[in-house]
Design an enzyme around this catalytic site. Structure first.
Site, PDB file in Angstrom:
ATOM      1  CE  LYS A  83     -22.393  48.955  -8.309  1.00  0.00           C
ATOM      2  NZ  LYS A  83     -21.064  49.547  -8.221  1.00  0.00           N
ATOM      3  N   GLY A 107     -14.140  62.112 -15.362  1.00  0.00           N
ATOM      4  CA  GLY A 107     -15.433  61.448 -15.533  1.00  0.00           C
ATOM      5  C   GLY A 107     -16.456  62.025 -14.579  1.00  0.00           C
ATOM      6  CB  ALA A 165     -17.966  54.979 -11.637  1.00  0.00           C
TER       7      ALA A 165
HETATM    8  P1  ATR Z   1     -20.193  54.570 -14.967  1.00  0.00           P
HETATM    9  O1  ATR Z   1     -21.318  53.954 -14.212  1.00  0.00           O
HETATM   10  O2  ATR Z   1     -19.048  53.635 -15.284  1.00  0.00           O
HETATM   11  O3  ATR Z   1     -19.712  55.840 -14.353  1.00  0.00           O
HETATM   12  P2  ATR Z   1     -21.508  56.193 -16.909  1.00  0.00           P
HETATM   13  O4  ATR Z   1     -22.430  56.734 -15.873  1.00  0.00           O
HETATM   14  O5  ATR Z   1     -22.057  55.829 -18.255  1.00  0.00           O
HETATM   15  O6  ATR Z   1     -20.788  54.877 -16.407  1.00  0.00           O
HETATM   16  O7  ATR Z   1     -20.300  57.233 -17.076  1.00  0.00           O
HETATM   17  C1  ATR Z   1     -19.232  56.999 -17.950  1.00  0.00           C
HETATM   18  C2  ATR Z   1     -18.239  58.147 -17.813  1.00  0.00           C
HETATM   19  O8  ATR Z   1     -17.116  57.896 -18.682  1.00  0.00           O
HETATM   20  C3  ATR Z   1     -18.801  59.497 -18.228  1.00  0.00           C
HETATM   21  O9  ATR Z   1     -18.163  60.497 -17.468  1.00  0.00           O
HETATM   22  C4  ATR Z   1     -18.390  59.566 -19.707  1.00  0.00           C
HETATM   23  O10 ATR Z   1     -18.318  60.882 -20.225  1.00  0.00           O
HETATM   24  P3  ATR Z   1     -19.690  61.620 -20.729  1.00  0.00           P
HETATM   25  O11 ATR Z   1     -20.418  62.035 -19.478  1.00  0.00           O
HETATM   26  O12 ATR Z   1     -19.201  62.784 -21.517  1.00  0.00           O
HETATM   27  O13 ATR Z   1     -20.434  60.590 -21.534  1.00  0.00           O
HETATM   28  C5  ATR Z   1     -17.001  58.982 -19.615  1.00  0.00           C
HETATM   29  N1  ATR Z   1     -16.498  58.446 -20.891  1.00  0.00           N
HETATM   30  C6  ATR Z   1     -16.899  57.331 -21.532  1.00  0.00           C
HETATM   31  N2  ATR Z   1     -16.171  57.138 -22.663  1.00  0.00           N
HETATM   32  C7  ATR Z   1     -15.275  58.157 -22.733  1.00  0.00           C
HETATM   33  C8  ATR Z   1     -14.243  58.521 -23.645  1.00  0.00           C
HETATM   34  N3  ATR Z   1     -13.981  57.775 -24.731  1.00  0.00           N
HETATM   35  N4  ATR Z   1     -13.515  59.628 -23.375  1.00  0.00           N
HETATM   36  C9  ATR Z   1     -13.757  60.362 -22.273  1.00  0.00           C
HETATM   37  N5  ATR Z   1     -14.735  60.090 -21.379  1.00  0.00           N
HETATM   38  C10 ATR Z   1     -15.475  58.994 -21.595  1.00  0.00           C
END
Ligand code: ATR
Length: 276
Positions: A65, A127, A131
């Site tokens: 993307k 988050g 996304a």
């Molecule tokens: P995407 O494209 O799906 O948004 P990403 O850019 O890697 O993927 O973002 C993942 C999001 O999920 C982030 O907000 C991440 O939090 P961090 O910024 O602190 O990494 C969040 N996330 C992933 N695993 C998590 C967990 N176990 N608990 C809480 N937040 C989580």
């Protein structure tokens, strides 16, 4: 010859886009072929160049993307801010225009398909990854009272809030700083992929709260199970968003809006529960 469209990703086997767009084409009598193309990592622009020699439009999914954003010549406002795009269209002069239909797809699923207003509401977004960046402009354009973005890494939530603060009232914080109750809670973390829940207080839910998980599955997601067990008024998952983002791309490409309801319902029926 039929007009050519495709989705590019890696992996791509799981993609439901060919099924969705074929259903839209049949429903609206549009003569097109929509295929799924597995693109090797590092090869996005080569494959896109080759596709656009004869193709009209592309959807782009993980992990391309951001590459698609770089590839484009012009952008919709929401695509420009999102920094990532899922829709490319070849214009008559041969240039490539980019859109991001994920956010408007989710907003239409909430407001049109489920009849829930975002205007004037207090919205919590969990988050602060790609996304969430993709949905913030369409959400803020609905004129919510306030959007609170909460994230494990607090600085990312604060950064996002700064980047979108010219459109509406938006603040970023950590999960332990969430205060008060919310009318709409959107889970945009990837935590549910690993069966985890973001650590948020149950007091955020009141009797009219709507919870929306951008993920979906045959069974209620772990976030939606948590929301239902704390008496959320309505829990929705991202299947409607998936079909609506496709409907929005289709409308941009073909100038005709498909009816998403029968497609959402047939996609729902085709989801297979994981074996116990
Ligand atoms: P995407 O494209 O799906 O948004 P990403 O850019 O890697 O993927 O973002 C993942 C999001 O999920 C982030 O907000 C991440 O939090 P961090 O910024 O602190 O990494 C969040 N996330 C992933 N695993 C998590 C967990 N176990 N608990 C809480 N937040 C989580």
């Amino acid at each position: 010859m039929s007009d050519l469209y495709a989705v590019m990703g890696n992996p791509i086997n799981h993609s439901k886009s060919p099924q969705i767009h074929s259903a839209f084409a049949e429903q609206t009598g549009q003569d097109l072929i929509y295929s799924a193309i597995l693109v090797p990592l590092e090869k996005f622009s080569d494959e896109a160049n080759s596709f656009f020699r004869s193709g009209f439009g592309l959807n782009v999914t993980v992990p391309f993307k951001e590459d698609a954003w770089q590839y484009a010549d012009t952008y919709s406002s929401r695509a420009l801010r999102a920094g990532a795009v899922n829709t490319l269209i070849k214009k008559e002069d041969g240039s490539i225009h980019a859109d991001n239909t994920d956010g408007i797809g989710m907003v239409r699923d909430i407001t049109v398909n489920n009849g829930c207003d975002i205007a004037g509401k207090r919205v919590l977004v969990l988050g602060a990854g790609g996304a969430v960046r993709g949905i913030l402009e369409p959400v803020l354009e609905e004129k919510p009272l306030e959007v609170v973005v909460a994230n494990r890494t607090v600085s990312k939530a604060q950064r996002l809030a700064e980047d979108f603060s010219d459109i509406g009232t938006i603040v970023g914080c950590g999960f332990d700083q969430i205060e008060g109750q919310f009318d709409l809670i959107i889970n945009g973390t990837s935590a549910s992929l690993s069966g985890e829940l973001p650590p948020i207080p149950e007091s955020v839910i009141h009797q009219n709260t709507i919870c929306y998980d951008m993920m979906y599955g045959a069974e209620p997601t772990i976030f939606n199970q948590w929301a239902a067990s704390h008496n959320a008024a309505l829990t929705l998952d991202g299947l409607g968003m998936l079909v609506e983002q496709a409907a929005e791309s289709f409308t941009t490409w073909r100038g005709v809006r498909p009816d998403s309801a029968p497609v959402i319902s047939s996609m729902r029926n085709s989801l297979v529960p994981a074996k116990a």
